[in-house]
Design an enzyme around this catalytic site. Structure first.
Site, PDB file in Angstrom:
ATOM      1  CD  GLU A  31      71.110 -95.219 -34.938  1.00 41.04           C
ATOM      2  OE1 GLU A  31      70.861 -94.134 -35.525  1.00 41.04           O
ATOM      3  OE2 GLU A  31      70.354 -95.728 -34.084  1.00 41.04           O
ATOM      4  CE  LYS A 110      65.691 -63.829 -11.542  1.00 41.11           C
ATOM      5  NZ  LYS A 110      65.754 -65.128 -10.864  1.00 41.11           N
ATOM      6  NE  ARG A 131      73.847 -65.794  -8.761  1.00 45.68           N
ATOM      7  CZ  ARG A 131      73.646 -64.700  -9.490  1.00 45.68           C
ATOM      8  NH1 ARG A 131      74.249 -63.573  -9.164  1.00 45.68           N
ATOM      9  NH2 ARG A 131      72.866 -64.736 -10.539  1.00 45.68           N
ATOM     10  CE  LYS A 304      61.177 -63.511  -8.484  1.00 46.15           C
ATOM     11  NZ  LYS A 304      62.343 -64.371  -8.718  1.00 46.15           N
ATOM     12  CB  CYS A 401      63.518 -75.616  27.259  1.00 42.52           C
ATOM     13  SG  CYS A 401      62.998 -73.874  27.239  1.00 42.52           S
TER      14      CYS A 401
END
EC number: 6.5.1.2
Length: 650
Positions: A31, A110, A131, A304, A401
């Site tokens: 507020e 990361k 990027r 990682k 196909c």
């Protein structure tokens, strides 16, 4: 409110916003903030000439955009080399220690979001760019200004690029998902997609509602003289940017491993989605000396996180036919959530892999996903089988196909060049970002155009009319015109994009660029000796290119006439004053390093990474390090950009 009171109000509002969004320590109630904000806004409406550039009212403004302009980064935004375990980390560090045995490191989480590059000039935010391909991104400045954790001004007058990740905290992501479901909108796949999608909204007002945060992880072009990356990041914190609380300076790989283990343990409870840890050499001088490979800096890596494993039900296995004709089995799964992403499909690679795993339709399977890697089935739970599971037979005919399939070692291929699936996937590749980059021509639109019989080959795209598009579901006047404009807009594209768009087996983006530079518009007229002589071209690549060009010679000529791609400016060796000369590049230049590498190689020069007596030239920019000193000691000719220009004009 008088001018002095207005200035004090702006200062107080920014301090409150910084405490709330950056420090997570509110100094005022909502507020109180709203009341002062509206008082300042009232003053600005009465005195528009006195609006302060750092006023919070200036974050959101402007009409929705028609699209995004391209924006070049001053320095390239690199990808990072991945390491997946302690052994790989140790090997990476040992390579560095051979050159710099006393190197120290900085470890950062990361963050799993959308990378953004902020450009400040004379203390003001002048541009924010995604990027993109690392060299050129999209200008999203209007949207970036709506993110409260991005300062509109900083106390640094020199030009600087500040890089970081735009993220949505997990809690805010859940609220956003609930809101989208209430509005009958499709939920986002994961927080990363939500962040990236929010950043690319054409209406900044929508971006402003998405609770985005910007967490800096590095710099591009910068004026700092300090020798420490860690100290540079501390400087950014003093400018009002969020600090990564887990940022740690480490002195050896065992300390790095301890920080990594801590992040892994906090992964599920961290307020923001993480997908690993970035490890960088702290010393800026060492970073400059280590330099870059073609793809990544040598002084940093992404450590990682371990893949997350989940149990899932394999409902069925479908067969996909790619543009090269390879038939790939794909597992359709009962949807399961992994790290905020709903996973419903996984790769099975090939039929030898299915046989090795003994995976069957109806199995309960163990599923892993690591970062951006496609989800993978690692094993079935055979003990949970009911007896109703169905093994998959190796196909003998194309599922699209019906033509007979050819077995090439572990691959099964459809040889029919008119196979609908091959054609559709070739068209999708032709229009993709790494190829002709036709905006608005994605997989669904190509599928729609193909099924309607409007396109069967590349050339048909250039014969589309507004009338034919308006006959399709979902196409209005503006959408149809935008697509036609985007298709016509590829005329005059870079030649490497044209070559890559052709979808020649074994010829990707890098090879396409080499062909473009080496042969220009005559790339399809070369013999085996010329192709095999190119750096990085092996026998398989050469044969694939030569066979494709032989079979499709007339079609390539026709497409060249339609698209009119632009080849790099080529000088014949006798025209080039630097043909056959050896160059080393060091320091910060006015354009990304790749720009100068391409320029020099296109003029017949060779670019090498280290200085020796055999080097002919050293091209140097600002903050050139020991390479410049060594070159001078060895008598190598050292030139700056201006001197290089004079040589080329001579």
């Amino acid at each position: 409110m008088n001018p002095d009171q207005y200035s004090q109000a702006i200062e107080r509002l920014n301090a409150w916003a910084h405490a709330y969004y950056v420090l997570d320590a509110p100094l005022a109630t909502d507020e109180e903030y709203d009341q002062l904000y509206h008082e300042a806004l009232a003053f600005e409406r009465q005195n528009p000439e006195r609006i302060h550039p750092a006023s919070p009212t200036q974050r959101i403004g402007g009409a929705p955009l028609e699209g995004f302009q391209k924006a070049s980064h001053l320095e390239r935004m690199w990808s990072l080399e991945d390491v997946f375990d302690f052994g790989e980390l140790k090997s990476w560090a040992e390579r560095l220690y051979k050159q710099f045995p006393h190197a120290t490191f900085v470890c950062d989480p990361k963050f799993d979001g959308a990378s953004l590059n902020l450009l400040y000039e004379e203390g003001r935010l002048v541009r924010a760019a995604t990027r993109g391909d690392g060299l050129i991104g999209e200008d999203v400045t209007q949207n970036a200004r709506t993110i409260p954790s991005i300062p509109l001004s900083i106390p640094l007058l020199e030009r600087i690029e500040i890089r970081g990740e735009v993220v949505i905290p997990k809690e805010d992501f859940e609220k956003l998902q609930e809101e989208r479901l209430r509005e009958n909108e499709s939920p986002f796949a994961n927080p990363r997609n939500a962040a990236a999608g929010s950043l690319r909204q054409l209406d900044p007002a929508i971006t402003a509602k998405r609770k985005l945060r910007f967490i800096p992880w590095g710099v591009g072009a910068h004026p700092f003289k300090t020798g420490s990356f860690f100290e540079i990041m501390k400087s950014l914190e003093s400018y009002g940017f969020i600090r990564s609380p887990e940022r740690t300076r480490c002195h050896n790989i065992h300390e790095i491993e301890r920080v990594y283990a801590l992040l892994v343990s906090e992964r599920s409870t961290h307020p923001v989605m993480l997908d690993g840890m970035v490890v960088r050499v702290d010393e800026i001088a060492y970073q400059r000396e280590l330099g870059y490979t073609i793809k990544a800096p040598r002084f940093a890596c992404a450590y990682k996180f371990p893949a997350i494993e989940k149990k899932a039900r394999l409902l069925s296995i479908t067969l996909q036919v790619g543009r090269s004709g390879v038939v790939t089995p794909v597992a359709n799964l009962e949807p399961v959530e992994i790290e905020g992403a709903m996973i419903s499909r996984a790769t099975l690679h090939n039929f030898d892999e299915i046989k090795r795993l003994d995976v069957r339709e109806g199995d309960w399977v163990s599923l892993i996903r690591s970062g951006d890697v496609i989800p993978k089935i690692i094993q079935p739970f055979a003990h949970l089988r009911s007896g109703e599971e169905k093994p998959l037979s190796r196909p003998t005919h194309c599922p699209e196909c019906g033509s007979e399939l050819l077995v090439e070692e572990v691959l099964i291929k459809c040889q029919n060049l008119s196979c609908p699936a091959r054609i559709k996937n070739s068209l999708i590749h032709f229009a993709s970002k790494k190829a002709l980059n036709i905006d608005g021509l994605g997989e669904k639109i190509i599928e729609q155009l193909f099924e309607a019989g409007l396109i069967k080959e590349f050339e048909d795209l250039f014969s589309l009319t507004k009338e034919s598009l308006l006959s399709l579901e979902g196409f209005k006047e503006k959408k149809a015109q935008n697509l036609l404009d985007a298709i016509q807009g590829v005329r005059g594209c870079d030649l490497w994009r044209f070559i890559n768009a052709l979808g020649i087996e074994h010829i990707g983006e890098g090879a396409a660029k080499k062909l473009s530079h080496a042969f220009g518009l005559a790339f399809h007229l070369q013999n085996h000796e010329a192709i095999i002589g190119l750096e990085g071209f092996g026998e398989e690549m050469a044969q694939s290119l030569l066979e494709f060009c032989r079979v499709n010679h007339e079609r390539i000529e026709h497409l060249l006439g339609l698209i009119e791609p632009l080849a790099p400016i080529q000088l014949t060796p006798q025209d080039s004053p630097i043909a056959g000369k050896s160059f080393v590049i060091t320091g910060t230049l006015s354009a990304p390093r790749e720009h100068f590498v391409e320029l020099l190689t296109s003029l017949g020069a060779k670019v090498v990474s280290s200085v020796s007596k055999k080097s002919d030239f050293l091209l140097y920019g600002e903050s050139a390090g020991s390479k410049l000193e060594k070159a001078r000691e060895l008598g190598v000719r050292c030139v700056n950009e201006e001197e290089l220009g004079e040589i080329l004009e001579s």
